[in-house]
Design an enzyme around this catalytic site. Structure first.
Site, PDB file in Angstrom:
ATOM      1  N   LYS A   1       0.863  -1.189   0.000  1.00 36.19           N
ATOM      2  CA  LYS A   1       0.000   0.000   0.000  1.00 36.19           C
ATOM      3  C   LYS A   1       0.890   1.226   0.000  1.00 36.19           C
ATOM      4  O   LYS A   1       2.022   1.174   0.488  1.00 36.19           O
ATOM      5  CB  LYS A   1      -0.866   0.021   1.262  1.00 36.19           C
ATOM      6  CG  LYS A   1      -2.115   0.878   1.123  1.00 36.19           C
ATOM      7  CD  LYS A   1      -3.259   0.062   0.538  1.00 36.19           C
ATOM      8  CE  LYS A   1      -4.455   0.887   0.212  1.00 36.19           C
ATOM      9  NZ  LYS A   1      -5.601   0.008  -0.125  1.00 36.19           N
TER      10      LYS A   1
ATOM     11  N   ASP B   1      -7.144   4.176  -4.439  1.00 35.84           N
ATOM     12  CA  ASP B   1      -7.778   4.056  -3.122  1.00 35.84           C
ATOM     13  C   ASP B   1      -8.389   5.439  -2.864  1.00 35.84           C
ATOM     14  O   ASP B   1      -8.647   6.181  -3.834  1.00 35.84           O
ATOM     15  CB  ASP B   1      -6.743   3.657  -2.045  1.00 35.84           C
ATOM     16  CG  ASP B   1      -7.399   3.204  -0.739  1.00 35.84           C
ATOM     17  OD1 ASP B   1      -7.850   2.066  -0.675  1.00 35.84           O
ATOM     18  OD2 ASP B   1      -7.483   4.002   0.220  1.00 35.84           O
TER      19      ASP B   1
HETATM   20  P1  NDP Z   1     -13.011   7.715  -2.784  1.00 34.88           P
HETATM   21  O1  NDP Z   1     -11.933   8.691  -2.617  1.00 34.88           O
HETATM   22  O2  NDP Z   1     -13.599   7.485  -4.123  1.00 34.88           O
HETATM   23  O3  NDP Z   1     -14.224   8.056  -1.797  1.00 34.88           O
HETATM   24  C1  NDP Z   1     -14.034   8.137  -0.435  1.00 34.88           C
HETATM   25  C2  NDP Z   1     -15.354   8.471   0.234  1.00 34.88           C
HETATM   26  O4  NDP Z   1     -15.212   8.296   1.634  1.00 34.88           O
HETATM   27  C3  NDP Z   1     -15.763   9.910   0.013  1.00 34.88           C
HETATM   28  O5  NDP Z   1     -17.158  10.008   0.036  1.00 34.88           O
HETATM   29  C4  NDP Z   1     -15.132  10.596   1.231  1.00 34.88           C
HETATM   30  O6  NDP Z   1     -15.749  11.808   1.610  1.00 34.88           O
HETATM   31  C5  NDP Z   1     -15.355   9.547   2.299  1.00 34.88           C
HETATM   32  N1  NDP Z   1     -14.333   9.706   3.338  1.00 34.88           N
HETATM   33  C6  NDP Z   1     -12.989   9.692   3.172  1.00 34.88           C
HETATM   34  N2  NDP Z   1     -12.358   9.925   4.321  1.00 34.88           N
HETATM   35  C7  NDP Z   1     -13.339  10.108   5.228  1.00 34.88           C
HETATM   36  C8  NDP Z   1     -13.330  10.384   6.596  1.00 34.88           C
HETATM   37  N3  NDP Z   1     -12.176  10.540   7.274  1.00 34.88           N
HETATM   38  N4  NDP Z   1     -14.531  10.470   7.238  1.00 34.88           N
HETATM   39  C9  NDP Z   1     -15.695  10.328   6.561  1.00 34.88           C
HETATM   40  N5  NDP Z   1     -15.763  10.074   5.239  1.00 34.88           N
HETATM   41  C10 NDP Z   1     -14.608   9.964   4.597  1.00 34.88           C
HETATM   42  O7  NDP Z   1     -12.432   6.336  -2.170  1.00 34.88           O
HETATM   43  P2  NDP Z   1     -12.944   4.850  -2.404  1.00 34.88           P
HETATM   44  O8  NDP Z   1     -14.416   4.814  -2.580  1.00 34.88           O
HETATM   45  O9  NDP Z   1     -12.079   4.236  -3.413  1.00 34.88           O
HETATM   46  O10 NDP Z   1     -12.554   4.192  -1.000  1.00 34.88           O
HETATM   47  C11 NDP Z   1     -13.465   4.088   0.087  1.00 34.88           C
HETATM   48  C12 NDP Z   1     -13.001   3.001   1.024  1.00 34.88           C
HETATM   49  O11 NDP Z   1     -12.962   1.750   0.325  1.00 34.88           O
HETATM   50  C13 NDP Z   1     -11.609   3.155   1.635  1.00 34.88           C
HETATM   51  O12 NDP Z   1     -11.604   2.605   2.941  1.00 34.88           O
HETATM   52  C14 NDP Z   1     -10.733   2.319   0.723  1.00 34.88           C
HETATM   53  O13 NDP Z   1      -9.550   1.886   1.383  1.00 34.88           O
HETATM   54  C15 NDP Z   1     -11.680   1.157   0.468  1.00 34.88           C
HETATM   55  N6  NDP Z   1     -11.388   0.334  -0.715  1.00 34.88           N
HETATM   56  C16 NDP Z   1     -11.285   0.897  -1.954  1.00 34.88           C
HETATM   57  C17 NDP Z   1     -11.057   0.101  -3.056  1.00 34.88           C
HETATM   58  C18 NDP Z   1     -11.012   0.632  -4.440  1.00 34.88           C
HETATM   59  O14 NDP Z   1     -10.885  -0.160  -5.370  1.00 34.88           O
HETATM   60  N7  NDP Z   1     -11.133   1.934  -4.659  1.00 34.88           N
HETATM   61  C19 NDP Z   1     -10.866  -1.351  -2.908  1.00 34.88           C
HETATM   62  C20 NDP Z   1     -11.084  -1.848  -1.574  1.00 34.88           C
HETATM   63  C21 NDP Z   1     -11.315  -1.005  -0.528  1.00 34.88           C
HETATM   64  P3  NDP Z   1     -14.962  13.221   1.431  1.00 34.88           P
HETATM   65  O15 NDP Z   1     -15.097  13.527  -0.039  1.00 34.88           O
HETATM   66  O16 NDP Z   1     -15.662  14.169   2.305  1.00 34.88           O
HETATM   67  O17 NDP Z   1     -13.529  12.977   1.834  1.00 34.88           O
HETATM   68  O1  2IT Z   2      -7.914  -1.666  -0.639  1.00 37.29           O
HETATM   69  C1  2IT Z   2      -7.859  -2.163  -1.789  1.00 37.29           C
HETATM   70  O2  2IT Z   2      -8.005  -3.370  -1.984  1.00 37.29           O
HETATM   71  C2  2IT Z   2      -7.639  -1.249  -2.914  1.00 37.29           C
HETATM   72  N1  2IT Z   2      -7.553  -0.047  -2.721  1.00 37.29           N
HETATM   73  C3  2IT Z   2      -7.491  -1.797  -4.306  1.00 37.29           C
HETATM   74  C4  2IT Z   2      -6.105  -2.316  -4.537  1.00 37.29           C
HETATM   75  C5  2IT Z   2      -5.803  -2.760  -5.946  1.00 37.29           C
HETATM   76  O3  2IT Z   2      -4.631  -3.066  -6.167  1.00 37.29           O
HETATM   77  O4  2IT Z   2      -6.693  -2.822  -6.792  1.00 37.29           O
END
Ligand code: NDP
Ligand code: 2IT
Length: 447
Positions: free
Chosen positions: A126, A166
């Site tokens: 990461k 992420d």
């Molecule tokens: P994005 O940046 O697309 O969206 C993040 C969302 O979460 C936004 O709505 C943001 O709001 C909110 N958020 C972020 N930080 C905070 C906080 N401290 N408190 C409250 N809300 C918060 O990210 P993703 O959708 O990609 O990721 C969301 C989660 O999913 C994370 O935990 C990530 O690690 C996990 N994840 C993502 C993957 C991927 O493929 N993208 C894969 C597996 C897991 P704001 O705009 O106000 O910051």
């Molecule tokens: O938390 C996760 O699994 C991710 N942000 C996606 C990682 C990836 O390599 O697709």
């Protein structure tokens, strides 16, 4: 048993005492995996878990870039290469002001188990930066991404370490990062996943984490002869994962009541349907607006400032925003309102206290390393397509994603089903993830 777990955690705490999120992730794994190690001679006395909590390598670096007003900005970049016993390091990049060693080490540690669960040959890593993308122009984002990659490129490669998105890193950022890597190496390779569709990306990768979280929940519900049809769903976040978790929930016949961001949440009692979700996607992905703007378009909905959505009545909860966003009190509120299923789209969104309450109430609870593994699994499918110089159809990738989520569910049952029939998905995911990596480490010797 408890004594051995405590002794192990004391060693980890002493070495990492200012890393609370990392310790939280390690504690959960230790409590479920150490009892398994003790019962299985091949792992006992080899310090396998102690080796797994130490990153194989962790780099931090300076990232200097010039903002639109000509000011020189300095950020910190990171890449944690946690474990490569079963494949090259693989895991996302997070750009958020809260990024530090503790957050990235917890994410990298979780990633090792998650990637092992996907059935694909990927190690765990990461990275990211404390850079805050909010309010930055496209040109500033580009300059930052280029500066970040001008150092990261020497640590990664398609057979070494393959980053992805992420929080704060989506297709726009992956584009800029890929451009600089390609220029510096003079090579077009699958070094990043989540790429655009015309330059090596995989269909369904944007949807995969959210869809996978819902597929996993559907698998859990099936064990109780239940489904998404007609259910009320509460979702946090409004980014990549939340958007596609909402889309799949709607497609399966559920009513999505909420979405959120770090400022508050919206509640739409008529349900966020496909058209409304299209509006949200445009608002968040193109205009880069705030979720509060939803009520300007749909005045019947409510915006609740500064709160998370867990006090709303629902059958299914999908936390899709960030770590520790759902605490013990939130879990109690969900349970009191009749919630029967929690599937984590985010990484470690539920606190230890929340998970204990879900387990005590014996509801269906899936930890992120199992339920959100569809994202990285589809990244693995993107890597395969890149190596083959080939592109699968939407349907092909979606079917593979469904199969993988089903297999992860099966693995959780294999290692997590208690004598009384309750499936402890936390225990199941941790042990199943551990076994594959530990076996590879033992086979390869002390390295
Ligand atoms: P994005 O940046 O697309 O969206 C993040 C969302 O979460 C936004 O709505 C943001 O709001 C909110 N958020 C972020 N930080 C905070 C906080 N401290 N408190 C409250 N809300 C918060 O990210 P993703 O959708 O990609 O990721 C969301 C989660 O999913 C994370 O935990 C990530 O690690 C996990 N994840 C993502 C993957 C991927 O493929 N993208 C894969 C597996 C897991 P704001 O705009 O106000 O910051
Ligand atoms: O938390 C996760 O699994 C991710 N942000 C996606 C990682 C990836 O390599 O697709």
């Amino acid at each position: 048993m408890k004594k051995i777990v405590t002794e192990f955690l004391d060693i980890v705490k002493e070495r990492n005492n200012n890393e609370p999120e990392f310790l939280q992730a390690v504690e959960e794994v230790a409590e479920t995996v150490i009892p398994y190690i003790i019962k299985h001679n091949i792992y006992y006395g080899k310090n396998v878990l102690l080796r797994m909590v130490e990153p194989e390598r962790a780099v931090t670096f300076r990232v200097c870039w010039v903002d639109d007003s000509g000011e020189i900005q300095v950020n910190r970049g990171y890449r944690i290469q946690m474990n490569s016993a079963i494949g090259p390091y693989k895991g996302g990049l997070r750009f958020h002001p809260t990024v530090n060693m503790s957050i990235l080490k917890f994410l990298a540690f979780e990633q090792v188990f998650k990637n092992s669960l996907t059935t694909l040959p990927m190690g765990g890593g990461k990275g990211g930066s404390d850079f805050n993308p909010k309010g930055k122009s496209d040109n500033e984002i580009m300059r930052f991404c280029h500066a970040f990659m001008s150092e990261l490129f020497r640590h990664i490669g398609p057979n070494t370490d393959i980053p992805a998105g992420d929080i704060g890193v989506g297709q726009r950022e992956i584009g800029f990062l890929f451009g600089m890597y390609r220029k510096l190496r003079n090579e077009f390779t699958g070094v990043l996943t989540g790429k655009g569709m015309t330059w090596g990306g995989s269909l369904i990768r944007p949807e995969a984490t959210g869809y996978g979280t819902v597929y996993f929940a559907e698998n859990m519900l099936k064990t109780n002869s239940n489904s998404f049809m007609g259910k009320n769903v509460v979702i946090s976040g409004s980014g990549n994962v939340a958007q596609y978790a909402a889309e799949k929930s709607i497609q399966l016949g559920a009513k999505v009541l909420t979405l959120s961001d770090s400022s508050g949440y919206i509640f739409d009692e008529n349900g966020i349907d496909e058209d409304k979700l299209k509006f949200v996607m445009q608002l968040k992905n193109e205009k880069r607006g705030r979720i509060s703007e939803y009520i300007n378009e749909y005045p019947n909905a409510k915006y609740i400032k500064g709160k998370t959505p867990w006090s709303e009545k629902c059958d299914i909860a999908l936390p899709c925003a960030t770590q520790n966003e759902l605490n013990g009190d939130d879990a109690e509120a969900l349970l009191a309102n009749g919630c029967i299923c929690v599937s984590e789209g985010a990484n470690m969104p539920s606190t230890k206290e929340a998970i204990e309450k879900f387990h005590k109430a014996k509801i269906l609870f899936a930890p992120g390393k199992a339920s959100n593994a569809g994202g990285v699994a589809t990244s693995g499918l993107e890597m395969t397509q890149n190596s083959l110089r080939y592109k699968w159809t939407r349907e092909e990738v979606d079917n593979k994603l469904r199969e993988i989520m089903e297999e992860i569910h099966e693995s959780c049952i294999k290692y997590g089903k208690d004598d009384n029939g309750y499936i402890d998905y936390v225990k199941g995911a941790n042990i199943a993830g551990f076994v594959k990596v530990a076996d590879a480490m033992l086979a390869q010797g002390v390295v």
